[in-house]
Design a protein around this motif. Structure first.
Motif, PDB file in Angstrom:
ATOM      1  N   MET A 147      88.982 -28.533  63.844  1.00  0.00           N
ATOM      2  CA  MET A 147      88.339 -29.823  63.581  1.00  0.00           C
ATOM      3  C   MET A 147      88.452 -30.154  62.096  1.00  0.00           C
ATOM      4  SD  MET A 147      84.860 -30.226  65.803  1.00  0.00           S
ATOM      5  CE  MET A 147      84.043 -28.803  65.117  1.00  0.00           C
ATOM      6  N   GLU A 148      88.779 -31.415  61.829  1.00  0.00           N
ATOM      7  CA  GLU A 148      88.803 -31.838  60.429  1.00  0.00           C
ATOM      8  C   GLU A 148      88.315 -33.283  60.342  1.00  0.00           C
ATOM      9  OE1 GLU A 148      92.843 -31.524  59.081  1.00  0.00           O
ATOM     10  OE2 GLU A 148      93.461 -33.325  60.128  1.00  0.00           O
ATOM     11  N   LEU A 149      87.983 -33.671  59.130  1.00  0.00           N
ATOM     12  CA  LEU A 149      87.494 -35.030  58.892  1.00  0.00           C
ATOM     13  C   LEU A 149      88.669 -35.936  58.594  1.00  0.00           C
ATOM     14  CD1 LEU A 149      84.454 -34.226  56.574  1.00  0.00           C
ATOM     15  CD2 LEU A 149      84.354 -34.940  58.960  1.00  0.00           C
ATOM     16  N   ARG A 150      88.867 -36.912  59.469  1.00  0.00           N
ATOM     17  CA  ARG A 150      89.973 -37.849  59.252  1.00  0.00           C
ATOM     18  C   ARG A 150      89.482 -39.246  59.616  1.00  0.00           C
ATOM     19  NH1 ARG A 150      95.410 -36.932  58.255  1.00  0.00           N
ATOM     20  NH2 ARG A 150      95.314 -34.695  58.576  1.00  0.00           N
ATOM     21  N   ASP A 151      89.831 -40.232  58.800  1.00  0.00           N
ATOM     22  CA  ASP A 151      89.361 -41.582  59.116  1.00  0.00           C
ATOM     23  C   ASP A 151      90.387 -42.342  59.950  1.00  0.00           C
ATOM     24  OD1 ASP A 151      91.293 -42.631  57.418  1.00  0.00           O
ATOM     25  OD2 ASP A 151      89.901 -43.236  55.848  1.00  0.00           O
ATOM     26  N   GLN A 152      90.054 -43.576  60.308  1.00  0.00           N
ATOM     27  CA  GLN A 152      90.911 -44.354  61.215  1.00  0.00           C
ATOM     28  C   GLN A 152      92.243 -44.740  60.567  1.00  0.00           C
ATOM     29  OE1 GLN A 152      89.010 -48.229  61.964  1.00  0.00           O
ATOM     30  NE2 GLN A 152      87.812 -47.890  60.101  1.00  0.00           N
ATOM     31  N   PHE A 153      92.348 -44.548  59.242  1.00  0.00           N
ATOM     32  CA  PHE A 153      93.605 -44.864  58.546  1.00  0.00           C
ATOM     33  C   PHE A 153      94.432 -43.601  58.290  1.00  0.00           C
ATOM     34  CE2 PHE A 153      90.323 -47.940  57.415  1.00  0.00           C
ATOM     35  CZ  PHE A 153      90.898 -49.097  57.909  1.00  0.00           C
ATOM     36  N   GLY A 154      93.999 -42.495  58.886  1.00  0.00           N
ATOM     37  CA  GLY A 154      94.752 -41.247  58.773  1.00  0.00           C
ATOM     38  C   GLY A 154      94.465 -40.446  57.509  1.00  0.00           C
ATOM     39  N   ILE A 182      74.624 -28.495  54.093  1.00  0.00           N
ATOM     40  CA  ILE A 182      75.544 -29.636  54.200  1.00  0.00           C
ATOM     41  C   ILE A 182      76.932 -29.237  53.724  1.00  0.00           C
ATOM     42  CG2 ILE A 182      76.110 -31.877  53.143  1.00  0.00           C
ATOM     43  CD1 ILE A 182      73.043 -32.429  53.123  1.00  0.00           C
ATOM     44  N   THR A 183      76.973 -28.571  52.571  1.00  0.00           N
ATOM     45  CA  THR A 183      78.263 -28.175  51.988  1.00  0.00           C
ATOM     46  C   THR A 183      78.981 -27.186  52.885  1.00  0.00           C
ATOM     47  OG1 THR A 183      77.231 -28.451  49.819  1.00  0.00           O
ATOM     48  CG2 THR A 183      79.352 -27.341  49.870  1.00  0.00           C
ATOM     49  N   ARG A 184      78.233 -26.252  53.449  1.00  0.00           N
ATOM     50  CA  ARG A 184      78.833 -25.245  54.331  1.00  0.00           C
ATOM     51  C   ARG A 184      79.437 -25.915  55.571  1.00  0.00           C
ATOM     52  NH1 ARG A 184      81.031 -20.284  53.859  1.00  0.00           N
ATOM     53  NH2 ARG A 184      81.984 -20.158  55.903  1.00  0.00           N
ATOM     54  N   VAL A 185      78.672 -26.803  56.195  1.00  0.00           N
ATOM     55  CA  VAL A 185      79.140 -27.490  57.409  1.00  0.00           C
ATOM     56  C   VAL A 185      80.388 -28.323  57.082  1.00  0.00           C
ATOM     57  CG1 VAL A 185      78.565 -29.330  59.044  1.00  0.00           C
ATOM     58  CG2 VAL A 185      76.933 -27.490  58.622  1.00  0.00           C
ATOM     59  N   LEU A 186      80.345 -29.060  55.982  1.00  0.00           N
ATOM     60  CA  LEU A 186      81.503 -29.878  55.606  1.00  0.00           C
ATOM     61  C   LEU A 186      82.714 -29.009  55.276  1.00  0.00           C
ATOM     62  CD1 LEU A 186      79.781 -32.675  53.485  1.00  0.00           C
ATOM     63  CD2 LEU A 186      81.099 -33.023  55.582  1.00  0.00           C
ATOM     64  N   SER A 187      82.481 -27.846  54.660  1.00  0.00           N
ATOM     65  CA  SER A 187      83.620 -26.979  54.318  1.00  0.00           C
ATOM     66  C   SER A 187      84.277 -26.425  55.575  1.00  0.00           C
ATOM     67  CB  SER A 187      83.175 -25.845  53.380  1.00  0.00           C
ATOM     68  OG  SER A 187      82.361 -24.908  54.054  1.00  0.00           O
ATOM     69  N   GLU A 188      83.509 -26.286  56.634  1.00  0.00           N
ATOM     70  CA  GLU A 188      84.088 -25.844  57.916  1.00  0.00           C
ATOM     71  C   GLU A 188      84.905 -26.962  58.571  1.00  0.00           C
ATOM     72  OE1 GLU A 188      80.739 -24.288  60.056  1.00  0.00           O
ATOM     73  OE2 GLU A 188      80.566 -22.546  58.726  1.00  0.00           O
ATOM     74  N   LEU A 189      84.751 -28.190  58.051  1.00  0.00           N
ATOM     75  CA  LEU A 189      85.548 -29.327  58.543  1.00  0.00           C
ATOM     76  C   LEU A 189      86.672 -29.680  57.563  1.00  0.00           C
ATOM     77  CD1 LEU A 189      82.627 -31.614  59.787  1.00  0.00           C
ATOM     78  CD2 LEU A 189      84.310 -30.434  61.219  1.00  0.00           C
ATOM     79  N   GLY A 190      86.934 -28.790  56.613  1.00  0.00           N
ATOM     80  CA  GLY A 190      88.081 -28.989  55.726  1.00  0.00           C
ATOM     81  C   GLY A 190      87.765 -29.512  54.336  1.00  0.00           C
TER      82      GLY A 190
END
Length: 328
Positions: free
Chosen positions: A1-8, A52-60
């Motif tokens: 899982m990673e954080l990606r927006d609708q513009f890629g 928050i930082t830990r959770v976000l770091s697990e998403l890249g």
């Protein structure tokens, strides 16, 4: 899982405000009397920030910038840095500071492998510095600058270019890069001063700043910018350091934006110019699990606006908060 927006665009960089409090009162950031600071219990706790930082770091998210207000104003900030440094998924921890309180902490910052310090300094003249910041701390800040320059921390100077105040010092700042391994960064003035946009005699935007520099130097070398860089970077041939210009207000850097922000009270912002999307503090305090947090971040980032103009229009063009509230 990673954080990606609708513009890629892949989101890998978090700007996290430690506090809304600051020991200076810079004219372009807040009114002379300061801002209405929130009650301490409304601020994210260090435990919540770590989570928050830990959770976000697990998403890249592998790069974190800690801002304020002034992060070193908050008690036990250095202990929080230490806990954050144990997160092995973070490649970079950076700090933005005004430098007035950190000279005693520099050895510790080196020990914790902090990557870079952005030092906010808008004038090299003591009287003018006091006029801009409304505080007489130039000696302390310049002392911090010299100590940081001798340390093994990467050092960037953040200079907000203010019409009618410090435009005559642009060349003086670039000259610092002649013998020092620093990156001077000129920032277009923003409208976030706590009371609406300051009346400016002339707009010192990216084009005007670089034109001014090129009038002074016979040769200005354009550097290759890293992907998602907030600044357009240059150097004067044979100078040790570099300089850059951050088009923060004209917003020509949005197309490959990789950043999100979380304010000191937990407001999640996809863009500096948006009004805040949701409050992650309340979501956590209502008992959200890490998986629920992750899903919320994924869903929210997907809606990230294409650029700062669209984000600003969506909130009705009301940009009257203080930069200290948003996180500098």
């Amino acid at each position: 899982m990673e954080l990606r927006d609708q513009f890629g665009r892949r989101i890998s960089y978090l700007r996290l405000a430690i506090t809304d409090r600051c020991n200076l009162r810079c004219q372009y950031c807040m009114p002379a009397h300061g801002i209405d600071i929130v009650d301490r219990k409304e601020l994210l706790s260090y435990k919540e920030m770590y989570r928050i930082t830990r959770v976000l770091s697990e998403l890249g998210v592998n790069k974190v910038r800690l801002t304020g207000g002034e992060p070193f104003v908050r008690k036990d900030f250095v202990n929080f840095l230490e806990s954050l440094s144990f997160n092995d998924k973070l490649d970079e921890i950076n700090i933005t500071t005004n430098g007035a309180l950190i000279s005693n902490h520099i050895d510790k910052l080196e020990e914790l492998n902090i990557n870079a310090i952005n030092l906010s300094i808008d004038s090299l003249q003591k009287d003018k510095f006091a006029k801009i910041t409304r505080r007489d701390v130039f000696v302390e800040v310049y002392d911090t600058f010299e100590k940081l320059e001798k340390s093994n921390l990467k050092l960037k100077l953040n200079v907000v270019v203010q019409s009618g105040f410090n435009t005559d010092e642009i060349i003086d700042f670039i000259e610092l890069s002649k013998t020092k391994d620093i990156a001077v960064r000129f920032i277009e003035e923003m409208p976030f001063n706590g009371k609406g946009q300051r009346d400016m005699q002339e707009e010192w935007n990216f084009e005007k700043i670089i034109h001014h520099v090129k009038e002074h130097y016979s040769e200005v070398e354009t550097l290759q910018d890293k992907k998602s860089s907030t600044s357009r970077n240059f150097k004067i041939p044979n100078y040790i350091g570099t300089f850059g210009i951050i088009p923060a207000f004209t917003r020509t850097i949005c197309n490959d934006c990789n950043r999100i922000r979380i304010t000191a009270t937990g407001m999640f912002k996809n863009c500096l110019f948006d009004g805040g999307v949701f409050n992650v503090r309340d979501f956590m305090r209502d008992g959200a699990s890490d998986d629920e947090l992750k899903q919320l971040f994924i869903d929210t980032v997907h809606k990230k606006p294409e650029n700062g103009f669209i984000a600003e229009a969506a909130r009705g063009n009301d940009v009257s908060e203080s930069m200290s509230t948003i996180g500098g």
